[in-house]
Each structure stands twice: as structure tokens, then as C-alpha cells.
Scaffold this active site. Structure first.
Site, PDB file in Angstrom:
ATOM      1  N   ASN A 198       0.875  -1.835   0.426  1.00  0.00           N
ATOM      2  CA  ASN A 198      -0.209   0.269  -0.115  1.00  0.00           C
ATOM      3  C   ASN A 198       0.893   1.245   0.077  1.00  0.00           C
ATOM      4  O   ASN A 198       1.677   1.610   1.203  1.00  0.00           O
ATOM      5  CB  ASN A 198      -1.221   0.499   1.375  1.00  0.00           C
ATOM      6  CG  ASN A 198      -2.281   0.778   0.900  1.00  0.00           C
ATOM      7  OD1 ASN A 198      -1.573   1.909   0.915  1.00  0.00           O
ATOM      8  ND2 ASN A 198      -2.902   1.452   2.090  1.00  0.00           N
ATOM      9  N   GLU A 217      -6.947  -4.251   5.516  1.00  0.00           N
ATOM     10  CA  GLU A 217      -7.757  -3.988   4.252  1.00  0.00           C
ATOM     11  C   GLU A 217      -6.556  -4.665   3.021  1.00  0.00           C
ATOM     12  O   GLU A 217      -6.752  -5.830   2.216  1.00  0.00           O
ATOM     13  CB  GLU A 217      -7.365  -2.859   3.538  1.00  0.00           C
ATOM     14  CG  GLU A 217      -8.553  -1.796   3.843  1.00  0.00           C
ATOM     15  CD  GLU A 217      -8.375  -0.245   4.092  1.00  0.00           C
ATOM     16  OE1 GLU A 217      -7.620  -0.152   5.378  1.00  0.00           O
ATOM     17  OE2 GLU A 217      -8.250   0.411   3.258  1.00  0.00           O
ATOM     18  N   ARG A 257      -8.588  16.400   5.944  1.00  0.00           N
ATOM     19  CA  ARG A 257      -9.307  16.728   5.144  1.00  0.00           C
ATOM     20  C   ARG A 257     -10.727  17.237   5.546  1.00  0.00           C
ATOM     21  O   ARG A 257     -11.467  17.602   6.264  1.00  0.00           O
ATOM     22  CB  ARG A 257      -9.815  15.611   4.101  1.00  0.00           C
ATOM     23  CG  ARG A 257      -8.421  15.170   3.573  1.00  0.00           C
ATOM     24  CD  ARG A 257      -8.490  13.939   3.033  1.00  0.00           C
ATOM     25  NE  ARG A 257      -7.597  12.439   2.752  1.00  0.00           N
ATOM     26  CZ  ARG A 257      -7.992  11.589   2.679  1.00  0.00           C
ATOM     27  NH1 ARG A 257      -8.643  10.943   1.632  1.00  0.00           N
ATOM     28  NH2 ARG A 257      -6.875  10.571   3.211  1.00  0.00           N
ATOM     29  N   ARG A 307      -2.528  -1.939  -3.787  1.00  0.00           N
ATOM     30  CA  ARG A 307      -3.813  -1.380  -3.411  1.00  0.00           C
ATOM     31  C   ARG A 307      -3.481  -0.165  -3.952  1.00  0.00           C
ATOM     32  O   ARG A 307      -2.166   1.033  -4.400  1.00  0.00           O
ATOM     33  CB  ARG A 307      -3.654  -0.755  -2.478  1.00  0.00           C
ATOM     34  CG  ARG A 307      -4.605   0.204  -1.751  1.00  0.00           C
ATOM     35  CD  ARG A 307      -4.797   1.532  -0.485  1.00  0.00           C
ATOM     36  NE  ARG A 307      -5.881   2.057  -0.385  1.00  0.00           N
ATOM     37  CZ  ARG A 307      -6.421   3.172   0.613  1.00  0.00           C
ATOM     38  NH1 ARG A 307      -5.102   3.308   1.599  1.00  0.00           N
ATOM     39  NH2 ARG A 307      -7.375   3.569   0.785  1.00  0.00           N
TER      40      ARG A 307
HETATM   41  C1  LIG Z   1      -8.583   6.707  -0.203  1.00  0.00           C
HETATM   42  C2  LIG Z   1      -8.062   7.152   0.886  1.00  0.00           C
HETATM   43  O1  LIG Z   1      -9.146   8.492   1.737  1.00  0.00           O
HETATM   44  O2  LIG Z   1      -6.798   6.201   1.709  1.00  0.00           O
HETATM   45  P1  LIG Z   1      -6.515   7.051   3.119  1.00  0.00           P
HETATM   46  O3  LIG Z   1      -7.344   6.698   4.111  1.00  0.00           O
HETATM   47  O4  LIG Z   1      -6.058   5.530   2.645  1.00  0.00           O
HETATM   48  O5  LIG Z   1      -6.169   7.880   2.930  1.00  0.00           O
HETATM   49 MG   LIG Z   2      -6.416   2.650   6.462  1.00  0.00          MG
END
Ligand SMILES: CC(=O)OP(=O)(O)O
Ligand SMILES: [Mg+2]
Ligand SMILES: Nc1ncnc2c1ncn2[C@@H]1O[C@H](COP(=O)(O)OP(=O)(O)O)[C@@H](O)[C@H]1O
Length: 401
Positions: A8, A387, A244, A94
Site C-alpha cells: 500500500n 484491507e 481533509r 492497493r
Molecule cells: C482513499 C483514502 O482516503 O485513503 P486513506 O484513508 O488511506 O487516506
Molecule cells: Mg487505513
């Protein structure tokens, strides 16, 4: 024994796991962080027969994904298990964005790599790193098949009503602007594990899965298929996350571009890296946020409330979309570990048939478990995600097909 290496690779990190897929157990796992920075950190963990995990970590300097791979190979050579005596028969990768093109795990070919590269326009933070990881792994393991498992794949069953943005249709089609959704490998794994825990076929269940890690997303799962999810064209939409923003009025961006002099790159950094609970409180890590909140730090109190408020909104929205909810399932770092977030997200929903049992919710028990009261019409579960195991299983399926 079928051994698969799962990779990943993120923009600045490489996570890996060597798995015995039949046993469902890792033989070793590791993380190399801050790739490209002056001082990075590498951790390599090897579970022992006693059940204990031996952990090796140290500071390293890794310039790029190739160097990170070298570092990983060195860790296996130094701390085991030896890749000569337990060689992987395949490598599973991934890949975050598969667009509308990839909805199954796919053997990596030159054409597949071109497609992943081309899909970078729809996931500039993720796909280039995923591809760099694939290239480095191919050089390190040239003789085994490499398989790409896409985060977006599980959501390809969403109906147009769920994946279409209400903007000019021709423009959206030309630029492939639509919702794709992510964390699909986790949502798929967790919905099946939840069904197993409940003792019902997943085809008979309606579930809301809440994957709350650094990135976070909600997914409405009907009869085993994703019918709606909170992330959109990119992993920025939806829930409040570590760094975010999640959902925001798009006019805020126009306002900031006009009034605060932000250009596209600055806006990108603001929303992806400097927002979420970090932007609100200074803490990107939920543990730190909860500690500061417990001490009464006002910004942390608000950040936690905003995080929980958004979650509750999505639970309500997906209940309305599903028409019936058999279980709400929490997973990933925050979902599996934070009783406070779980309780706050579902607070006041008893009228709605959702009743969290405080004692069950705060019990230190691990593994899949029920945290709702026996009277709760909707079950509330905590189900650990895996995952890497899901990627390894899907990799083997393709290799053996
Ligand atoms: C797609 C994504 O947000 O992945 P991660 O949670 O690993 O940042
Ligand atoms: Mg994770
Ligand atoms: N005991 C805990 N209580 C609250 N949050 C936790 C706990 N353990 C881990 N977390 C949170 O889980 C998040 C990381 O989740 P994880 O699923 O590992 O993320 P990712 O895979 O996206 O990097 C961090 O915000 C971390 O604070």
C-alpha cells in the site's frame, strides 16, 4: 501455504504485509514513513508463535519508492521471515482510483499501468504513488504476478442517482467528473465480516459501514453491494477527516480564491492537508483531539462536535436511502478504538431504533462485537477491517483464475 505480499504505497509512505492467506495471518508487516524527507522512519513487525509481536524500528533516509523497497527487503533479510524460504507467489497492490474502468482486481500489465497513470488526473495525490510502488515492486519481484486492487471498485455498483453530480452533463462527461468512492476494499471486507458476525447472508442485509481512519467514509450497503458512499470524485468529499474538510459549499473556494488569493494548488493543500480536525483544533490524530477535548480545550470541543455531527447526518441520509438498517458498523483506527466517537455519532437516535449500550461500547474487548443494547432494532457493531487480507485474497483469486 499461499504467501502474498501486499503493498500500500501512499504519497509519502510504504505499508506492506506478507500474509499467509489461508491462515489469514500476517507473517510480517511494516511501514516506511516520510519517503523523500531528510529523516524517515521504518518499522518492521514480526508476530511470534507465542502471540507476541517483535517490533523493529529505526530512522532511515529513503529518497523514493525504490529506496523504500530496498529498505523493506533489507528488513526482511535482517529480521525475517526470509523471503527466500517464504517467497510470495504474488504481490497485491492497493490502487486508489480505478475510475469507471476497473471494477475487479486486475493483473498488472503495461496497459494497466498506462491506465493507472492516466487515472492520476482523477486522484493526483494517490495514483502516482501507487504506480511508483508497483514499478518498484516489479523490479524487486520480477518473476511473480502483480495484481492491482482498486479502492473505487466496490462502489461501481452505485446507481447513477448516487454517483452523478448535478452539473453540466456534457462537461462532466468529457472530464469524467462523477462520484467514484473509495475505501471499497474495506467496506466490502467489513460488510461481509459483519454479516458473518450476525449469522445472516450479506445478500439479505442492509448496512451502514463507517470507515473512520485518517481518511474516512460512510457506505450504504444493500444486499452486499455499495449503493451510496460519502467520498466522491476524489477522497476529499464527505465526512470530516484527520486533515481533509469533507463536504463544503463549493462557493467557499470561489470566495477564498477571489478574496484570500488562493490559487488551485493552495486550495488543494488547504482542503486536503490543513483542514478536518487538524484545521479546527491543531490535532490530526483523534487520540490527541480527544485528550485535548477532555481537558476542555474549546477548539477541540468544537472539532469533535463537527466530526460527530457530520457522521450523524450521513447515518440519517443512508438510513433514508436504504429504507431499513439492519446494522451500523464502525471500523478502522477511529471506528474500532474510539468509544467516544461512536457514542457521539449515534447520540439521540433511540427514537429511530438505534440504542448504544454504554458498557458494551466502552469494553476493552477486541474483535468483531456488538455494542448496541439487546432491545436496539438496528444492531450497532464494531468490526475490525483488514484491507491487506482482503487485497491478498483478491490477488490470489485472480492469480488462480
Ligand atoms: C482513499 C483514502 O482516503 O485513503 P486513506 O484513508 O488511506 O487516506
Ligand atoms: Mg487505513
Ligand atoms: N485508541 C484510539 N482512540 C481514538 N482514536 C484512535 C485510537 N487508535 C487509533 N486511533 C485513530 O485512528 C486514526 C488512524 O486510523 P487508521 O485506520 O490506522 O488510518 P489510515 O489507515 O487511514 O492511516 C488516527 O486518527 C488515530 O488517532
Amino acid at each position: 501455504m499461499s504467501i502474498v505480499l501486499v503493498v500500500n504505497s501512499g504519497s509519502s509512505s510504504l505499508k506492506y504485509q506478507l500474509l499467509d492467506v489461508e491462515a489469514g495471518e500476517p507473517l510480517a508487516s511494516g511501514l516506511i514513513e516520510r519517503i523523500g524527507a531528510e529523516s524517515g522512519r521504518a518499522t518492521h513487525s514480526v508476530p511470534q508463535p507465542s502471540g507476541e509481536v517483535e517490533k523493529f524500528s529505526g530512522d532511515v533516509e529513503v529518497a523514493d519508492h525504490d529506496a523504500a523497497f530496498e529498505r523493506m527487503l533489507a528488513a526482511f533479510a535482517e529480521h525475517g521471515p526470509s523471503l527466500e524460504s517464504s517467497p510470495p507467489i504474488a504481490v497485491g497492490h492497493r490502487v486508489v482510483q480505478g475510475g469507471a474502468r476497473f471494477f475487479e482486481p486486475t493483473v498488472v500489465t503495461e496497459l494497466v499501468k498506462i491506465n493507472i497513470d492516466e487515472l492520476s488526473v482523477l486522484a493526483p495525490l494517490h495514483n502516482p504513488a501507487n504506480l511508483a510502488g508497483i514499478r518498484a515492486a516489479e523490479r524487486a519481484f520480477p518473476d511473480v504476478p502483480h495484481v492491482a486492487v482498486f479502492d473505487s471498485a466496490f462502489h461501481q455498483t452505485m446507481p447513477p442517482a448516487a454517483y452523478t453530480y448535478a452539473i453540466d452533463r456534457a462537461l462532466a462527461e468529457k472530464h469524467r467528473v462523477r462520484r467514484y468512492g473509495f475505501h471499497g476494499t474495506s467496506h466490502r471486507f467489513v460488510s461481509r465480516a459483519a454479516a458473518e458476525f450476525l449469522g445472516s447472508p450479506v445478500e439479505e442485509l442492509r448496512l451502514i459501514v463507517l470507515h473512520l481512519g485518517n481518511g474516512a467514509s460512510a457506505c450504504a450497503v444493500a444486499e452486499g453491494r455499495s449503493v451510496d458512499t460519502s467520498m466522491g470524485m476524489t477522497p476529499l468529499e464527505g465526512l470530516v477527516m484527520g486533515t481533509r474538510s469533507g463536504d463544503i459549499d463549493p462557493a467557499v473556494l470561489l470566495h477564498l480564491q477571489r478574496r484570500a488569493g488562493l490559487d488551485a494548488d493552495a486550495t488543494d493543500r488547504l482542503l486536503n492537508s490543513r483542514s478536518g480536525i487538524l484545521g479546527l483544533s491543531g490535532h490530526a490524530d483523534m487520540r490527541d483531539l480527544e485528550a485535548a477535548r477532555a481537558e476542555g480545550d474549546p477548539a477541540s470541543v468544537v472539532a469533535f462536535d463537527v466530526y460527530a455531527h457530520r457522521l450523524r447526518s450521513y447515518v440519517g441520509a443512508y438510513a433514508a436511502q436504504l429504507g431499513r438498517v439492519d446494522a451500523i458498523v464502525f471500523t478502522a483506527g477511529v471506528g474500532e478504538n474510539s468509544a467516544g466517537v461512536r457514542a457521539a455519532a449515534l447520540e439521540g437516535l433511540d427514537w429511530f431504533g438505534v440504542e448504544v449500550d454504554e458498557e458494551r461500547n466502552t469494553s476493552p474487548e477486541r474483535g468483531a462485537r456488538r455494542i448496541s443494547t439487546d432491545a436496539s432494532r438496528t444492531a450497532v457493531l464494531v468490526v475490525p477491517t483488514n484491507e491487506e487480507l482482503e487485497i491478498a485474497r483478491q490477488t490470489l483469486e485472480v492469480v488462480h483464475a
